[in-house]
Design a protein around this motif. Structure first.
Motif, PDB file in Angstrom:
ATOM      1  N   GLU A   1       2.514 -21.153  10.420  1.00 10.81           N
ATOM      2  CA  GLU A   1       1.150 -20.854   9.982  1.00 10.81           C
ATOM      3  C   GLU A   1       1.093 -19.518   9.256  1.00 10.81           C
ATOM      4  N   ALA A   2       0.161 -19.445   8.300  1.00  9.46           N
ATOM      5  CA  ALA A   2      -0.030 -18.196   7.574  1.00  9.46           C
ATOM      6  C   ALA A   2      -0.904 -17.235   8.381  1.00  9.46           C
ATOM      7  N   THR A   3      -0.752 -15.947   8.094  1.00 11.10           N
ATOM      8  CA  THR A   3      -1.577 -14.929   8.725  1.00 11.10           C
ATOM      9  C   THR A   3      -2.605 -14.444   7.713  1.00 11.10           C
ATOM     10  N   LYS A   4      -3.880 -14.340   8.161  1.00  9.15           N
ATOM     11  CA  LYS A   4      -4.921 -13.860   7.255  1.00  9.15           C
ATOM     12  C   LYS A   4      -5.017 -12.348   7.323  1.00  9.15           C
ATOM     13  N   VAL A   5      -5.088 -11.756   6.156  1.00  9.00           N
ATOM     14  CA  VAL A   5      -5.120 -10.302   6.053  1.00  9.00           C
ATOM     15  C   VAL A   5      -6.258  -9.927   5.112  1.00  9.00           C
ATOM     16  N   ASP A   6      -6.908  -8.796   5.383  1.00  7.87           N
ATOM     17  CA  ASP A   6      -7.967  -8.323   4.481  1.00  7.87           C
ATOM     18  C   ASP A   6      -7.413  -8.155   3.072  1.00  7.87           C
ATOM     19  N   VAL A   7      -8.229  -8.537   2.104  1.00  8.83           N
ATOM     20  CA  VAL A   7      -7.809  -8.431   0.706  1.00  8.83           C
ATOM     21  C   VAL A   7      -7.319  -7.027   0.394  1.00  8.83           C
ATOM     22  N   THR A   8      -7.990  -6.059   0.955  1.00 11.75           N
ATOM     23  CA  THR A   8      -7.654  -4.673   0.656  1.00 11.75           C
ATOM     24  C   THR A   8      -6.315  -4.257   1.258  1.00 11.75           C
ATOM     25  N   ALA A   9      -5.864  -4.998   2.290  1.00  5.60           N
ATOM     26  CA  ALA A   9      -4.649  -4.587   3.000  1.00  5.60           C
ATOM     27  C   ALA A   9      -3.434  -5.442   2.637  1.00  5.60           C
ATOM     28  N   GLY A  10      -3.655  -6.485   1.838  1.00  2.00           N
ATOM     29  CA  GLY A  10      -2.586  -7.463   1.583  1.00  2.00           C
ATOM     30  C   GLY A  10      -1.326  -6.879   0.981  1.00  2.00           C
ATOM     31  N   VAL A  11      -1.495  -6.045  -0.020  1.00  2.00           N
ATOM     32  CA  VAL A  11      -0.313  -5.489  -0.694  1.00  2.00           C
ATOM     33  C   VAL A  11       0.480  -4.627   0.276  1.00  2.00           C
ATOM     34  N   GLN A  12      -0.232  -3.771   0.979  1.00  2.00           N
ATOM     35  CA  GLN A  12       0.429  -2.879   1.925  1.00  2.00           C
ATOM     36  C   GLN A  12       1.154  -3.687   3.005  1.00  2.00           C
ATOM     37  N   THR A  13       0.483  -4.712   3.527  1.00  2.00           N
ATOM     38  CA  THR A  13       1.095  -5.550   4.561  1.00  2.00           C
ATOM     39  C   THR A  13       2.368  -6.207   4.029  1.00  2.00           C
ATOM     40  N   THR A  14       2.309  -6.694   2.812  1.00  2.56           N
ATOM     41  CA  THR A  14       3.479  -7.324   2.202  1.00  2.56           C
ATOM     42  C   THR A  14       4.657  -6.351   2.158  1.00  2.56           C
ATOM     43  N   LEU A  15       4.358  -5.128   1.706  1.00  3.30           N
ATOM     44  CA  LEU A  15       5.426  -4.124   1.609  1.00  3.30           C
ATOM     45  C   LEU A  15       6.011  -3.828   2.981  1.00  3.30           C
ATOM     46  N   GLU A  16       5.130  -3.723   3.972  1.00  2.00           N
ATOM     47  CA  GLU A  16       5.603  -3.404   5.322  1.00  2.00           C
ATOM     48  C   GLU A  16       6.454  -4.524   5.897  1.00  2.00           C
ATOM     49  N   LEU A  17       6.000  -5.756   5.673  1.00  2.00           N
ATOM     50  CA  LEU A  17       6.764  -6.899   6.185  1.00  2.00           C
ATOM     51  C   LEU A  17       8.171  -6.928   5.580  1.00  2.00           C
ATOM     52  N   LEU A  18       8.245  -6.713   4.275  1.00  2.00           N
ATOM     53  CA  LEU A  18       9.549  -6.731   3.600  1.00  2.00           C
ATOM     54  C   LEU A  18      10.449  -5.625   4.150  1.00  2.00           C
ATOM     55  N   GLU A  19       9.837  -4.450   4.319  1.00  2.00           N
ATOM     56  CA  GLU A  19      10.598  -3.304   4.807  1.00  2.00           C
ATOM     57  C   GLU A  19      11.135  -3.587   6.200  1.00  2.00           C
ATOM     58  N   LYS A  20      10.283  -4.157   7.038  1.00  2.00           N
ATOM     59  CA  LYS A  20      10.661  -4.447   8.410  1.00  2.00           C
ATOM     60  C   LYS A  20      11.799  -5.470   8.442  1.00  2.00           C
ATOM     61  N   ARG A  21      11.658  -6.499   7.626  1.00  3.38           N
ATOM     62  CA  ARG A  21      12.694  -7.537   7.602  1.00  3.38           C
ATOM     63  C   ARG A  21      14.032  -6.961   7.129  1.00  3.38           C
ATOM     64  N   ARG A  22      13.974  -6.111   6.122  1.00  9.91           N
ATOM     65  CA  ARG A  22      15.225  -5.517   5.616  1.00  9.91           C
ATOM     66  C   ARG A  22      15.899  -4.686   6.705  1.00  9.91           C
ATOM     67  N   ALA A  23      15.082  -3.938   7.447  1.00 13.93           N
ATOM     68  CA  ALA A  23      15.635  -3.103   8.523  1.00 13.93           C
ATOM     69  C   ALA A  23      16.251  -3.986   9.604  1.00 13.93           C
ATOM     70  N   GLU A  24      15.561  -5.076   9.924  1.00 13.72           N
ATOM     71  CA  GLU A  24      16.094  -5.991  10.951  1.00 13.72           C
ATOM     72  C   GLU A  24      17.425  -6.589  10.501  1.00 13.72           C
ATOM     73  N   ASP A  25      17.457  -7.019   9.238  1.00 14.72           N
ATOM     74  CA  ASP A  25      18.689  -7.606   8.709  1.00 14.72           C
ATOM     75  C   ASP A  25      19.833  -6.590   8.740  1.00 14.72           C
ATOM     76  N   ALA A  26      19.505  -5.362   8.343  1.00 17.40           N
ATOM     77  CA  ALA A  26      20.548  -4.323   8.298  1.00 17.40           C
ATOM     78  C   ALA A  26      21.094  -4.046   9.689  1.00 17.40           C
ATOM     79  N   ALA A  27      20.205  -4.133  10.686  1.00 17.37           N
ATOM     80  CA  ALA A  27      20.628  -3.834  12.055  1.00 17.37           C
ATOM     81  C   ALA A  27      21.611  -4.867  12.593  1.00 17.37           C
ATOM     82  N   LYS A  28      21.600  -6.039  12.001  1.00 16.17           N
ATOM     83  CA  LYS A  28      22.470  -7.105  12.489  1.00 16.17           C
ATOM     84  C   LYS A  28      23.875  -7.034  11.909  1.00 16.17           C
ATOM     85  N   LEU A  29      24.084  -6.159  10.926  1.00 12.49           N
ATOM     86  CA  LEU A  29      25.386  -6.133  10.240  1.00 12.49           C
ATOM     87  C   LEU A  29      26.516  -5.649  11.140  1.00 12.49           C
TER      88      LEU A  29
END
Length: 589
Positions: free
Chosen positions: A560-588
């Motif tokens: 399911e998708a998560t609903k985010v305020d229009v004003t916060a969408g870009v920031q949330t996207t950036l944070e999600l990507l950053e978090k995922r990259r950090a998680e991936d890096a931690a698994k190396l």
RNA sequence: CGGGGUGUAGCUCAGCCUGGCUAGAGCGCCAGCUUUGGGAGCUGGAUGUCGCAGGUUCGAAUCCUGUCACCCCGACCA
């Protein structure tokens, strides 16, 4: 990139030519198109993924201390003549002549570059002070595949990273090898692949001089054996079986009288079984080898496959080959197909499973005849060790359910895609091409080489093959053609388009590689395409959500998708990507 | 290279066995109208050397011969 401005020809229907998941998906998702058998065009999406994988390979090679060069695909035939590989490659080598004035220059498209680098190194390296050195390149390789298949997995033209290490001694070689091995683990981890390093046959060098990196996949061309308990893995050629010597033989009471039966023209296991109505595992297969010139009979259970490398090692020979007809006659007094251990005129060695066969069927060393009810000890002998036990060896290919050599577990058969290979080469090419160095004592030695390959296309195909669901691809962030797909649900709704355009600009400014689906298509159409091409993060701007002041964000793997305020969408996207990259890096590793 | 299969519209395929009128369907494409949260609806339209060559026949997508391409299984795969 706006979808409307690029070239992503997705396919709703599965092309008839594609059989395996990776091929189907890569075609459907608009990654590749076939030009002819064994040659594919990479379309924008496929190329972007390939380039990302290539960049990861390059980064890790550089980090491991390898130095990038770029060698020609055009290579002179003469080099392959000097290493005796012209014949070894045979039809695999794509050869041709070009006209230069009144001369004709024979060349080949490089299938790999051992000769070319070694030639280069031989001209410029002459001292131990210049070593060790590891050179690599990422380049298109050409091999004429007699039968290209499985889409991009087996083609006549492919992108390969090939590295070559040059060392003065074994310690340096081992360091270079270990550095490459570790780099490979990081590369495949970063690419989001499940992989298994397996021991591979390394020829006369022996030891753990070669590992293949395999992606377990049902459609893999290679078969590997893997222990679920301890993780031991090896290819079929190489895998040890954990079987122990067994001095158990058939109790005398159970030994039936040996009998000779006529088996006219039945010289194969199958034919004898059919004629005598017995099962292959009750038979002793007797193979006559020439080991360094000496005749040896090798006993293998009828349903097993002999492994020449294991036999060679057991005999301590440097080379072995199946004996010719004359040698077989000399040892058995019979034509090929009727050899057996009873009364044979040469040395015998047996696989561990041989003593366990009670009342075996085997050749009678006589034309058109086999014995039944042959038993070790009564009818034939093997050498014994100090304790008086029969000497037996591991002489066959491992099979499913064999005991693991490293632990108490069992081996299982797994198919795999070979995506990388590391190999301690030794001095084969440096001797042939005269690549030598002077040591501290002014002694001249051939340089010791290692070679290390990665099939870059296979990283992509391997991901497509193993990382997908019924709706399409599922890219890892690291290799995904784009990180984010931004969808405007109604291109004719000015409010929706305005917000989507703003998101697109903002994400691009923030350095996110985003694919913006701005096409005038119905929502379902766009959702289906988004799932098919499988970009990791999906951001949806639609009229319905906008009415509530929301946009939707969803990982490809989320239900399911998560609903985010229009004003916060870009920031949330950036944070999600950053978090995922950090998680991936931690698994190396 | 051995065995099997397929070539008909951009894609998926029907028609071929048993030759016969103008070669079809769905999807896609183009135009218009409607529609807009999971591959839309209606109306109209464009698109084919039926892989190629030869043959048989009054007539061939269909039968015959040859040839090419692609796919699958096997052999091969530094």
């Amino acid at each position: 990139m706006r979808w409307s401005k690029t070239f992503i020809p997705t396919l709703k229907e599965v092309p008839a030519d594609a059989e395996i998941p990776s091929h189907k998906l890569m075609l459907r998702a608009g990654l590749i198109r076939q030009l002819m058998a064994g040659a594919y065009t990479y379309l924008p999406l496929g190329l972007r993924a390939l380039k990302k994988a290539e960049a990861i390979v390059r980064e890790e090679m550089d980090a491991a201390g390898a130095v990038e060069i770029f060698m020609p695909a055009l290579t002179p035939i003469e080099l392959y003549e000097r290493t005796n590989r012209l014949e070894a490659f045979g039809n695999v080598l794509i050869k041709f002549e070009v006209k230069r004035g009144d001369r004709r220059v024979p060349m080949a498209l490089g299938p790999t570059h051992e000769e070319v680098v070694t030639d280069l190194v031989s001209r410029h390296i002459s001292s131990y002070r210049q070593l060790p050195l590891t050179l690599y390149q990422i380049q298109t390789k050409f091999r004429n595949e007699e039968r290209p298949r499985f889409g991009v997995l087996r083609t006549s033209e492919f992108l390969m990273k090939d590295a070559y290490s040059f060392s003065t001694n074994l310690e340096q070689l081992n360091q270079a090898y270990d550095a490459m091995y570790k780099a490979y683990c990081r590369i495949f981890s970063r690419c989001g692949l499940e992989y298994v390093p397996v021991e591979a046959e390394s020829g006369p060098i022996g030891g753990d001089a070669s590992h293949e990196f395999m992606i377990p996949a049902a459609n893999g061309e290679d078969t590997i054996l893997r222990c679920e308990s301890c993780g031991y893995g090896a290819n079929v050629e190489r895998a040890d079986t954990g079987r122990k010597r067994s001095s158990t033989t058939t109790a005398e009471a159970d030994q039936k009288p040996k009998t000779e039966l006529a088996t006219p023209n039945a010289g194969s296991i199958d034919a004898v079984c059919k004629m005598l109505k017995c099962k292959p595992h009750k038979m002793i297969k007797t193979l006559i080898f020439k080991a360094d010139g000496k005749t040896v009979a090798v006993l293998i259970r009828g349903d097993h496959e002999a492994n020449e490398n294991k036999i060679r090692r057991a005999l301590g020979a440097t080379s072995i080959e199946l004996a010719d007809e004359a040698t077989i006659r000399a040892a058995t007094n019979a034509p090929t197909g009727f050899a057996g251990p009873v009364g044979i005129q040469c040395e015998i060695i047996a696989d561990h499973d041989i003593p366990l066969i009670a009342n075996a069927v085997t050749g009678a060393n006589k034309a058109d005849a086999h014995f039944v009810n042959v038993n070790l000890g009564r009818d034939y002998d093997l050498a014994k060790d100090e304790s008086g036990a029969w000497k037996t060896f591991d002489l066959r290919n491992a099979a499913a359910d064999d005991p693991c050599p490293k632990c108490a577990g069992k081996l299982g058969l797994v198919h795999g895609i070979e995506v990388g290979h590391v190999f301690k080469l030794g001095t084969k090419y440096t001797v042939a091409l005269d690549a030598t160095f002077l040591d501290e004592k002014e002694q001249r030695h051939p340089i010791i080489m290692g070679c290390y390959g990665i099939g870059v296309n296979r990283i992509i195909a391997g991901l497509a093959e193993t990382k997908h669901d019924e709706n399409g691809m599922i890219w890892p962030l690291s290799v995904a053609p784009y990180s984010v797909i931004l969808i405007s649900l109604n291109a004719n709704d000015a409010a929706v388009t305005k917000v989507a355009d703003e998101y697109y600009d903002a994400l691009q400014k923030a350095g996110v590689d985003v694919l913006y689906d701005d096409r005038d298509q119905r929502p379902g159409f766009k959702f289906k395409d988004a799932d098919l091409i499988g970009l990791p993060l999906r951001v949806v701007v639609g009229g319905k959500g906008l009415g509530e002041g929301k946009v939707e964000i969803k990982w490809r793997t989320d239900a399911e998708a998560t609903k985010v305020d229009v004003t916060a969408g870009v920031q949330t996207t950036l944070e999600l990507l950053e978090k995922r990259r950090a998680e991936d890096a931690a698994k190396l590793p």
